[in-house]
Scaffold this active site. Sequence first.
Site, short mmCIF file in Angstrom:
data_model
loop_
_atom_site.label_atom_id
_atom_site.label_comp_id
_atom_site.label_asym_id
_atom_site.label_seq_id
_atom_site.Cartn_x
_atom_site.Cartn_y
_atom_site.Cartn_z
N HIS A 92 0.83 -1.21 0.00
CA HIS A 92 0.00 0.00 0.00
C HIS A 92 0.86 1.26 0.00
CE1 HIS A 92 -4.36 -1.25 0.81
NE2 HIS A 92 -3.71 -2.35 0.50
N ASP A 93 2.03 1.20 0.63
CA ASP A 93 2.91 2.37 0.60
C ASP A 93 3.42 2.59 -0.82
OD1 ASP A 93 4.42 4.54 1.53
OD2 ASP A 93 6.22 3.28 1.59
N VAL A 96 0.98 3.87 -3.65
CA VAL A 96 0.45 5.24 -3.55
C VAL A 96 1.61 6.20 -3.31
CG1 VAL A 96 -1.13 6.76 -2.30
CG2 VAL A 96 -1.71 4.33 -2.58
N SER A 102 4.81 7.25 2.95
CA SER A 102 3.71 8.22 3.12
C SER A 102 2.52 7.56 3.83
CB SER A 102 3.28 8.82 1.78
OG SER A 102 3.01 7.80 0.84
N PRO A 189 -5.97 -1.62 -6.01
CA PRO A 189 -6.82 -2.58 -6.73
C PRO A 189 -7.81 -3.27 -5.79
CG PRO A 189 -4.59 -3.43 -6.46
CD PRO A 189 -4.56 -2.03 -5.97
N HIS A 220 -0.72 -13.35 -0.97
CA HIS A 220 -1.95 -13.83 -0.34
C HIS A 220 -1.83 -15.27 0.15
CE1 HIS A 220 -4.35 -10.46 -2.56
NE2 HIS A 220 -3.69 -10.02 -1.50
N THR A 221 -0.62 -15.76 0.19
CA THR A 221 -0.38 -17.05 0.85
C THR A 221 -0.36 -16.91 2.37
OG1 THR A 221 1.16 -18.90 1.04
CG2 THR A 221 2.15 -16.78 0.67
N ASP A 264 -5.26 -18.12 2.41
CA ASP A 264 -4.82 -19.45 2.02
C ASP A 264 -5.31 -20.42 3.09
OD1 ASP A 264 -3.53 -21.82 1.57
OD2 ASP A 264 -1.50 -21.01 1.69
N THR A 267 -2.59 -23.44 4.18
CA THR A 267 -1.48 -23.15 5.10
C THR A 267 -1.47 -21.65 5.39
OG1 THR A 267 0.00 -22.95 3.20
CG2 THR A 267 0.02 -25.06 4.34
C1 HEM Z 1 -3.72 -7.74 -7.18
C2 HEM Z 1 -4.07 -6.80 -6.43
C3 HEM Z 1 -4.48 -6.98 -5.01
C4 HEM Z 1 -5.74 -7.00 -4.52
C5 HEM Z 1 -7.02 -6.83 -5.30
C6 HEM Z 1 -5.63 -7.22 -3.09
C7 HEM Z 1 -6.70 -7.26 -2.23
C8 HEM Z 1 -6.64 -7.61 -0.91
C9 HEM Z 1 -7.77 -7.69 -0.02
C10 HEM Z 1 -9.21 -7.36 -0.40
C11 HEM Z 1 -7.32 -8.10 1.19
C12 HEM Z 1 -8.14 -8.29 2.46
C13 HEM Z 1 -8.11 -7.00 3.25
C14 HEM Z 1 -8.96 -6.99 4.50
O1 HEM Z 1 -9.71 -7.91 4.78
O2 HEM Z 1 -8.90 -5.99 5.24
C15 HEM Z 1 -5.90 -8.29 1.07
C16 HEM Z 1 -5.07 -8.75 2.06
C17 HEM Z 1 -3.71 -8.88 1.93
N1 HEM Z 1 -2.94 -8.46 0.86
FE1 HEM Z 1 -3.62 -7.97 -0.95
N2 HEM Z 1 -4.32 -7.35 -2.75
C18 HEM Z 1 -3.56 -7.21 -3.89
C19 HEM Z 1 -2.20 -7.22 -3.98
C20 HEM Z 1 -1.35 -7.44 -2.93
C21 HEM Z 1 0.09 -7.32 -2.98
C22 HEM Z 1 0.88 -6.91 -4.23
C23 HEM Z 1 0.55 -7.62 -1.75
C24 HEM Z 1 1.97 -7.63 -1.23
C25 HEM Z 1 3.04 -7.68 -1.97
C26 HEM Z 1 -0.60 -7.95 -0.92
C27 HEM Z 1 -0.54 -8.40 0.37
C28 HEM Z 1 -1.64 -8.73 1.15
C29 HEM Z 1 -1.56 -9.38 2.44
C30 HEM Z 1 -0.27 -9.92 3.09
C31 HEM Z 1 -2.84 -9.46 2.94
C32 HEM Z 1 -3.29 -10.02 4.31
C33 HEM Z 1 -3.26 -8.86 5.28
C34 HEM Z 1 -3.55 -9.23 6.72
O3 HEM Z 1 -3.94 -10.35 7.05
O4 HEM Z 1 -3.35 -8.33 7.56
N3 HEM Z 1 -1.73 -7.80 -1.66
N4 HEM Z 1 -5.50 -7.97 -0.22
#
Ligand code: HEM
Length: 345
Positions: A92-93, A96, A102, A189, A220-221, A264, A267
């Site tokens: 997110h950093d 944006v 930021s 996104p 998202h693993t 995931d 795991t």
């Molecule tokens: C393809 C675009 C992406 C979309 C549409 C997306 C969307 C989301 C959404 C909807 C969540 C759940 C948020 C919540 O429940 O509050 C999430 C969680 C997460 N995203 Fe993504 N994401 C994307 C790309 C990425 C990227 C590039 C990364 C890191 C390099 C990332 C890392 C994570 C992680 C680690 C979580 C779990 C966060 C937690 O449990 O605190 N995401 N994402």
Amino acid sequence: MGESARRPHASSRLVYKPTLSSPANHPELMQRLRFFLAAFFLLALGDALSPSSVAGAHLRPDYYADVCPDLESISVAHSPVAAPATLRLFFHDCAVRGCDASIMLINPDGDDEWRSLDGMTLKPEGFHTVMNAKAAVDSDPRCRNVVSCADILALAARDSVFLSGGPDYEVELGRYDGRVSTGRSVVIPHGSFNLDQLNSFFSGLNLSQSDMIALSAGAHTIGAASCGFFGYRMSTDAAMDPAFAEELRGSCPAMDAGGFAFLDAATPLRFDNEYYRNLRAGRGLLASDQALYADARSRADVDRYAADEEAFFGDFAAAMTRLGRVGVRTAEDNGEIRRDCRFPN
Ligand code: HEM
């Protein structure tokens, strides 16, 4: 700095260097490369003159070698529980205004990135990790107020991945912190995006479809999502395995009850290639991830990563390095080394 605070793995494991994976390993990429080569050379001259083409050019792993030589020994992330939040915070950093921390800024008028609609879903553990890491870095007098918050976040993201069982890789350093954060600049996104929408977003960051596949389904693993981000799929999405939909109904009996599910399910706390296997079985939680398997243009990458964890780890490390170059700020470009990650100096 005590031995327990050192990165225990630094010398004991394969470390991915920030050189980019060879396109020769990707036949389809080679074909596209040849096709665009001519156009590239025509644009190269003009591009060389634009500031964006040099963004991140000064970054290097040993940037602080003279002023803070033990930086890599300082533990900047301790808890696998905070790892997902820290990794997501880095994305997110960077997405944006570039990787300039930021996302950490608190504006007195309440108009800042983290209090935007998308920013508010970031979990506090990620912010705490960066604040604790900054304190740990500053506890070495040579390092005090010398290392940027943006670099500390990049290091903490890498260590979070490693703590969760993922790849180790060298982090390029030398980012400066930004001074500006506003809610309206936050464009992230959404979990309902299709492949074209995802590609269009990531190409805006100078990242390829392959980078996007390695980064998003890769990250998202680990971690979790609130029911509001996927609950609508349980009854409407034919791409979802019906047994998985049934399991999810148990996690989300009501959309507004604050429920969540692990991204995931196989795991949830381990950084591995399991999420790609889930996608092949219709068990991807977010529609944006499942789309990577549903769409023939991206399916081959999903299949490859599902079958070959080492290939995934290498490509993830390279893509994180490229993500870490997005919009990198310098001292000349209104950047600074923030004394408190939450406020401009
Ligand atoms: C393809 C675009 C992406 C979309 C549409 C997306 C969307 C989301 C959404 C909807 C969540 C759940 C948020 C919540 O429940 O509050 C999430 C969680 C997460 N995203 Fe993504 N994401 C994307 C790309 C990425 C990227 C590039 C990364 C890191 C390099 C990332 C890392 C994570 C992680 C680690 C979580 C779990 C966060 C937690 O449990 O605190 N995401 N994402």
